[in-house]
Design an enzyme around this catalytic site. Structure first.
Site, PDB file in Angstrom:
ATOM      1  N   CYS A   8      50.950  24.645  30.337  1.00 23.85           N
ATOM      2  CA  CYS A   8      52.157  24.720  29.511  1.00 23.85           C
ATOM      3  C   CYS A   8      53.275  25.581  30.106  1.00 23.85           C
ATOM      4  CB  CYS A   8      51.824  25.329  28.164  1.00 23.85           C
ATOM      5  SG  CYS A   8      50.625  24.400  27.260  1.00 23.85           S
ATOM      6  N   CYS A 273      48.573  33.253  40.438  1.00 24.85           N
ATOM      7  CA  CYS A 273      48.102  31.942  40.920  1.00 24.85           C
ATOM      8  C   CYS A 273      48.963  31.482  42.101  1.00 24.85           C
ATOM      9  CB  CYS A 273      48.207  30.928  39.783  1.00 24.85           C
ATOM     10  SG  CYS A 273      47.984  29.234  40.313  1.00 24.85           S
ATOM     11  N   ASP A 389      51.753  18.575  49.754  1.00 24.69           N
ATOM     12  CA  ASP A 389      51.615  19.965  49.297  1.00 24.69           C
ATOM     13  C   ASP A 389      50.159  20.389  49.175  1.00 24.69           C
ATOM     14  OD1 ASP A 389      50.792  19.091  46.532  1.00 24.69           O
ATOM     15  OD2 ASP A 389      52.793  18.243  46.632  1.00 24.69           O
TER      16      ASP A 389
HETATM   17  S1  SF4 Z   1      44.827  29.879  42.338  1.00 26.34           S
HETATM   18 FE1  SF4 Z   1      43.641  28.054  41.867  1.00 26.34          FE
HETATM   19  S2  SF4 Z   1      41.958  28.828  40.580  1.00 26.34           S
HETATM   20 FE2  SF4 Z   1      43.517  30.428  40.606  1.00 26.34          FE
HETATM   21  S3  SF4 Z   1      44.758  30.037  38.801  1.00 26.34           S
HETATM   22 FE3  SF4 Z   1      45.724  28.980  40.507  1.00 26.34          FE
HETATM   23  S4  SF4 Z   1      44.974  26.881  40.487  1.00 26.34           S
HETATM   24 FE4  SF4 Z   1      43.610  28.133  39.213  1.00 26.34          FE
END
Ligand code: SF4
Length: 510
Positions: A8, A273, A389
């Protein structure tokens, strides 16, 4: 390419009704909610399934009221129908509002799952609405906790209703609790990604980022106007000058005519992330002080360095071009081509108007044809370096490679991935929650592929060669230390205990 989806995007707006001058909004403070749809449009990349907002207006019987519908922002807010849109804006006008765009990574897609969730109550501080961005890694335990409360019942799947009941439970009793204490207590239970915007019927607002900072959250002020959003782009486009990232474990409280920032959870090493920079976020956003566009460009430069080091072919032979997979591969492709001194050409055009379609074609090849058009004039007889990507499931990529050869007349396709292989699932809000969904683990013995493994993958995909970026390229290109990023899906090393346990269970089940 694999059409990965986010859980989201969230947004918040608050206009203090005072005399400070505001460059962004000069009208009636109660009408600032009109800016909310604009913010949500700028967050549309984070969810196209549903959109909504809750607003506070002390002059309305419904002090707090929520409007939400299925569809994109323009569909949900009837933006193609001037009068209907104006009527929604009038009915839900207020000087404080929180908004949400949704894509469901788990659970059903019905309207009752659209956010914000509003919990009505006769007591103003128990009457609240909230929206969240993320995914709770310890959802099973939290559901069990809510169900253990006397006479509580969960009517929906997923995590939003669980959070609503946890907040409601914390607000029980006759004494109005301190908002910081409520969310401090909540943070001890929640594990995973959970950025939240909260508004109650007293007109008090909370904007909060989880202690690991898994998802981005930005905010800015201009005189009496405060705004926050999952990404910087909505704030930038509204005209805010100084946009900041909320630190992990911090919350902003807007109450009693003032904005205050509090640390509600103990500082922990952040786990931003990395995929936000590589794929998810708007390329125009700056998150935690790091530009998405520049990060992607640097990933492309790293690909160029690898190309030179490997020397598989001469890219400057006059017949080789770089082609981005639109749109997220473009910044990396352009930078790679520039570094190699060759052309980056849009040999593959994405149909921008397909969007989220309910008319699902019968098979994947039709779907690819609906979304992409290869330009034969650009591609025919060429050796192309196709810059992608990331590769998560690979199904669309496989079909696309065949389409490029057949309809585009391409001679050779060399796939270059501006990301390391995705080897582990995500439990923090991205829809790749099981190892079985992933392409790379079927081929790899460890996180860094060998030449033979890459050759086997290229053969399986129908490419002439395949190269991924190495693990260390991610932190280097984003410009943050690896220890401050979540890289669990490329390393298998999770930043939370529940994530580690769930991954172990996944591996056992394999
Ligand atoms: S790095 Fe990978 S595992 Fe960590 S939050 Fe992002 S998408 Fe999810």
């Amino acid at each position: 390419m694999d059409e990965l989806r986010h859980e989201c995007g969230i947004a918040a707006l608050y206009h203090f009704a005072d005399d400070r001058s505001c460059h962004i909004w000069k009208g009636d403070p109660d009408q600032t909610t009109r800016l909310m749809t604009r913010m949500l449009l700028d967050l549309q990349n984070r969810g196209q399934l549903a959109a909504g907002f809750s607003s506070f207006n002390p002059d309305r019987d419904q002090l707090l009221d929520t409007y939400k519908e299925l569809g994109t922002v323009s569909e949900a807010f009837k933006m193609a129908h001037e009068h209907k849109h104006a009527s929604i804006m009038e009915d839900f006008a207020g000087r404080a509002s929180i908004g949400h765009v949704r894509y469901a990574t788990c659970g059903p897609t019905g309207r009752s799952y659209a956010q914000p969730f509003e919990r009505r109550h006769g007591c103003k501080w128990k009457w609240f609405a909230f929206a969240f961005n993320g995914n709770l890694a310890n959802l099973a335990e939290l559901r069990a906790e809510v169900e253990s409360y006397k006479d509580y019942h969960l009517a929906r799947e997923g995590d939003t209703e669980v959070i609503m009941h946890l907040i409601s439970h914390a607000l029980r009793g006759d004494e109005k609790p301190d908002l910081v204490k409520i969310f401090t207590a909540l943070s001890r239970k929640l594990e995973g990604a959970y950025n939240l915007v909260f508004l109650n019927a007293l007109g008090e607002m909370v904007v909060l980022r989880d202690p690991l900072g898994l998802r981005p959250l930005c905010y800015a002020t201009d005189g009496p106007l405060f705004a926050a959003a999952s990404e910087s782009v909505p704030l930038l486009n509204m005209g805010f000058q100084k946009i900041q990232s909320l630190e992990p474990g911090e919350m902003i409280v807007l109450q009693d005519g003032a904005m205050t920032v509090h640390r509600y959870a103990e500082p922990r090493p952040s786990a931003h992330c990395f995929f936000e920079w590589v794929y998810f976020a708007n390329v125009a956003s700056t998150l935690d002080g790091r530009s998405v566009y520049l990060s992607r460009s640097r990933l492309g430069e790293e690909l160029a360095k690898l190309e030179e080091e490997m020397g598989l072919f001469d890219p400057r032979d006059g017949n080789t071009i770089v082609v981005p997979v639109p749109d997220t591969g473009k910044a990396a492709a352009d930078a790679m081509a520039y570094a190699l001194g060759i052309r980056s050409q849009e040999g593959l055009i994405r149909n921008r108007y397909v969007g989220r379609t309910f008319i699902e074609p019968g098979n994947r090849a039709d779907k690819v044809r609906l979304k992409f058009t290869p330009l034969r004039e650009v591609l025919e007889g060429k050796r192309i370096i196709l810059v992608e990507d990331s590769i998560v499931r690979s199904t669309t990529l496989k079909t696309l490679l065949g389409f490029l050869r057949e309809a585009g007349g391409v001679k050779e396709i060399h796939v270059r991935v501006a990301c390391p292989p995705i080897v582990a699932p995500c439990f923090y809000g991205i829809d790749m929650a099981t190892v079985d969904q992933l392409y790379a683990p079927k081929f790899l013995s460890c996180n860094e592929p060998t030449r033979d493994e890459l050759a086997a993958m290229a053969y399986d995909l129908g490419a002439d060669s395949l190269v991924y970026l190495p693990l260390d390229a991610v932190a280097k290109c984003i410009g943050l230390p690896a220890e401050r990023l979540c890289r669990a899906c490329i390393t298998g090393d999770y930043p939370t205990e529940s994530g580690r346990k769930r991954y172990e269970l996944e591996l056992v089940a394999k």
